[in-house]
Write a protein that holds these residues in place. Structure first.
Motif, PDB file in Angstrom:
ATOM      1  N   UNK A  71     -18.475  -0.269  38.107  1.00 38.76           N
ATOM      2  CA  UNK A  71     -17.120  -0.086  37.591  1.00 38.76           C
ATOM      3  C   UNK A  71     -16.713   1.383  37.632  1.00 38.76           C
ATOM      4  N   UNK A  72     -15.564   1.670  38.257  1.00 35.57           N
ATOM      5  CA  UNK A  72     -15.039   3.021  38.309  1.00 35.57           C
ATOM      6  C   UNK A  72     -15.620   3.886  39.414  1.00 35.57           C
ATOM      7  N   UNK A  73     -16.548   3.368  40.187  1.00 33.20           N
ATOM      8  CA  UNK A  73     -17.202   4.141  41.238  1.00 33.20           C
ATOM      9  C   UNK A  73     -16.538   3.833  42.590  1.00 33.20           C
ATOM     10  N   UNK A  74     -17.176   4.233  43.686  1.00 26.33           N
ATOM     11  CA  UNK A  74     -16.661   3.939  45.019  1.00 26.33           C
ATOM     12  C   UNK A  74     -17.823   3.787  45.999  1.00 26.33           C
ATOM     13  N   UNK A  75     -17.521   3.329  47.197  1.00 26.05           N
ATOM     14  CA  UNK A  75     -18.560   3.069  48.173  1.00 26.05           C
ATOM     15  C   UNK A  75     -19.262   4.304  48.689  1.00 26.05           C
ATOM     16  N   UNK A  76     -18.590   5.446  48.643  1.00 32.39           N
ATOM     17  CA  UNK A  76     -19.159   6.671  49.194  1.00 32.39           C
ATOM     18  C   UNK A  76     -20.430   7.106  48.471  1.00 32.39           C
ATOM     19  N   UNK A  77     -20.425   7.050  47.146  1.00 34.08           N
ATOM     20  CA  UNK A  77     -21.565   7.563  46.381  1.00 34.08           C
ATOM     21  C   UNK A  77     -22.834   6.773  46.684  1.00 34.08           C
ATOM     22  N   UNK A  78     -22.714   5.451  46.832  1.00 36.28           N
ATOM     23  CA  UNK A  78     -23.892   4.638  47.125  1.00 36.28           C
ATOM     24  C   UNK A  78     -24.317   4.760  48.583  1.00 36.28           C
ATOM     25  N   UNK A  79     -23.371   4.970  49.492  1.00 35.22           N
ATOM     26  CA  UNK A  79     -23.753   5.113  50.898  1.00 35.22           C
ATOM     27  C   UNK A  79     -24.627   6.350  51.093  1.00 35.22           C
ATOM     28  N   UNK A  80     -24.363   7.405  50.324  1.00 37.34           N
ATOM     29  CA  UNK A  80     -25.176   8.623  50.430  1.00 37.34           C
ATOM     30  C   UNK A  80     -26.612   8.369  49.964  1.00 37.34           C
ATOM     31  N   UNK A  81     -26.776   7.575  48.898  1.00 35.29           N
ATOM     32  CA  UNK A  81     -28.125   7.247  48.422  1.00 35.29           C
ATOM     33  C   UNK A  81     -28.832   6.315  49.389  1.00 35.29           C
ATOM     34  N   UNK A  82     -28.143   5.283  49.855  1.00 33.57           N
ATOM     35  CA  UNK A  82     -28.763   4.292  50.728  1.00 33.57           C
ATOM     36  C   UNK A  82     -29.209   4.899  52.050  1.00 33.57           C
ATOM     37  N   UNK A  83     -28.510   5.920  52.510  1.00 36.30           N
ATOM     38  CA  UNK A  83     -28.871   6.574  53.757  1.00 36.30           C
ATOM     39  C   UNK A  83     -30.233   7.263  53.672  1.00 36.30           C
ATOM     40  N   UNK A  84     -30.667   7.597  52.442  1.00 34.28           N
ATOM     41  CA  UNK A  84     -31.949   8.283  52.265  1.00 34.28           C
ATOM     42  C   UNK A  84     -33.132   7.323  52.141  1.00 34.28           C
ATOM     43  N   UNK A  85     -32.878   6.021  52.021  1.00 34.02           N
ATOM     44  CA  UNK A  85     -33.974   5.076  51.819  1.00 34.02           C
ATOM     45  C   UNK A  85     -34.774   4.889  53.110  1.00 34.02           C
ATOM     46  N   UNK A  86     -36.074   4.626  52.988  1.00 36.60           N
ATOM     47  CA  UNK A  86     -36.934   4.458  54.168  1.00 36.60           C
ATOM     48  C   UNK A  86     -36.834   3.057  54.760  1.00 36.60           C
ATOM     49  N   UNK A  87     -35.610   2.674  55.104  1.00 38.59           N
ATOM     50  CA  UNK A  87     -35.340   1.342  55.649  1.00 38.59           C
ATOM     51  C   UNK A  87     -34.520   1.487  56.927  1.00 38.59           C
ATOM     52  N   UNK A  88     -35.150   1.899  58.020  1.00 40.90           N
ATOM     53  CA  UNK A  88     -34.407   2.229  59.239  1.00 40.90           C
ATOM     54  C   UNK A  88     -33.775   1.043  59.952  1.00 40.90           C
ATOM     55  N   UNK A  89     -34.140  -0.167  59.570  1.00 45.44           N
ATOM     56  CA  UNK A  89     -33.643  -1.348  60.282  1.00 45.44           C
ATOM     57  C   UNK A  89     -32.496  -2.054  59.566  1.00 45.44           C
ATOM     58  N   UNK A  90     -31.998  -1.450  58.501  1.00 42.01           N
ATOM     59  CA  UNK A  90     -30.888  -2.048  57.754  1.00 42.01           C
ATOM     60  C   UNK A  90     -29.595  -1.281  58.001  1.00 42.01           C
ATOM     61  N   UNK A  91     -28.547  -2.023  58.271  1.00 46.00           N
ATOM     62  CA  UNK A  91     -27.186  -1.479  58.276  1.00 46.00           C
ATOM     63  C   UNK A  91     -26.590  -1.735  56.891  1.00 46.00           C
ATOM     64  N   UNK A  92     -26.092  -0.696  56.262  1.00 48.38           N
ATOM     65  CA  UNK A  92     -25.492  -0.812  54.933  1.00 48.38           C
ATOM     66  C   UNK A  92     -23.975  -0.730  55.040  1.00 48.38           C
ATOM     67  N   UNK A  93     -23.300  -1.654  54.407  1.00 48.81           N
ATOM     68  CA  UNK A  93     -21.839  -1.622  54.328  1.00 48.81           C
ATOM     69  C   UNK A  93     -21.475  -1.446  52.853  1.00 48.81           C
ATOM     70  N   UNK A  94     -20.759  -0.371  52.556  1.00 48.18           N
ATOM     71  CA  UNK A  94     -20.458  -0.004  51.162  1.00 48.18           C
ATOM     72  C   UNK A  94     -18.947   0.030  50.942  1.00 48.18           C
ATOM     73  N   UNK A  95     -18.358  -1.099  50.571  1.00 48.06           N
ATOM     74  CA  UNK A  95     -16.914  -1.134  50.339  1.00 48.06           C
ATOM     75  C   UNK A  95     -16.545  -0.508  49.003  1.00 48.06           C
TER      76      UNK A  95
END
Length: 258
Positions: A43-67
């Motif tokens: 609540x009150x957040x946006x997709x950008x903040x989580x996309x920055x965290x998810x990009x650092x995870x050691x999961x190279x085979x996942x595409x993340x979509x953060x609306x």
């Protein structure tokens, strides 16, 4: 990477509302593309903040979509507008719920997943209200339809809920128990729920009760993790467990934990 959002109508007839979704951010896989997960913010957040965290995870085979959720008046804040996947007057699994808003958000997520290649496994995850929307989407998948009766079109392979709850859990539990196909599909869908015992926003009891409700409704492949002292945020211990669980349940290659 990002692209702008879309509008979506929910419900039927002349009284239906139109929801304007915000910008969607995409994190491309660094390795072979094996899975796509839509991740929903709180609540009150946006997709950008989580996309920055998810990009650092050691999961190279996942595409993340953060609306990003629509900006709307939220009863919990006295009608003050903020980004929210649905309206809520209180945070509880049995509180009155904005079903129209939930359906619109679940349909938006399904639409984002609908253009993925057929050999890619699909999942939904989220934090707080985003986690609630992910769990609601799970019930739409196993029932085969949204709350408004429209067909749910996506075959999901994984659901992750961090610090969330299952909206209108009693109603959904009754619907699942009355559906033989729903119970069968529920047994096949892996769910991973995490909740901090020190959460002062979404009380730990709501997350725990939601897990019990889902488990008793037929979600046999469900894991619930609790974390002593964890408040309404995430920590490396939690994200490490999410990485391991996604790798195991989606059959991912190339996992590396630093």
């Amino acid at each position: 990477m990002s692209y702008s959002g879309s509008s979506m109508s929910s419900g039927s007839g002349s009284s239906r509302r139109t929801f304007e979704f915000g910008r969607t951010h995409v994190v491309r896989p660094k390795g072979k593309h094996q899975a796509t997960i839509v991740w929903l913010h709180g609540l009150g957040d946006n997709g950008s903040s989580w996309s920055q965290l998810l990009e650092t995870l050691p999961l190279p085979n996942i595409k993340w979509i953060c609306p990003t959720a629509p900006t709307r008046p939220v009863a919990l804040f006295g009608g003050f507008p903020c980004t929210a996947w649905f309206d809520a007057g209180e945070i509880s699994e049995d509180a009155p719920i904005d079903l129209e808003g939930l359906d619109a958000s679940a349909a938006h997520v399904a639409n984002l997943l609908s253009t993925e290649p057929p050999n890619i496994k699909l999942g939904i995850g989220g934090f707080s209200m985003g986690a609630a929307t992910a769990l609601y989407s799970a019930t739409c998948h196993i029932l085969g339809h949204y709350g408004n009766g429209n067909i749910y079109p996506i075959n999901l392979s994984a659901i992750v809920s961090l610090s969330g709850w299952l909206p209108c859990s009693r109603t959904l539990k009754n619907q699942i128990e009355q559906s033989r196909d729903g119970i069968r599909r529920a047994a096949l869908l892996p769910l991973f729920l995490c909740h901090g015992r020190g959460d002062d926003v979404v009380a730990y009891e709501h997350g725990e009760r939601s897990a019990v409700t889902l488990s008793s409704s037929g979600f046999q492949n469900l894991i619930f993790r609790s974390y002593n002292g964890l408040g309404h945020y995430t920590v490396p211990e939690e994200t490490d467990e999410v990485c391991r669980w996604l790798t195991a349940n989606l059959g991912l290659e190339g996992f590396r934990l630093n």
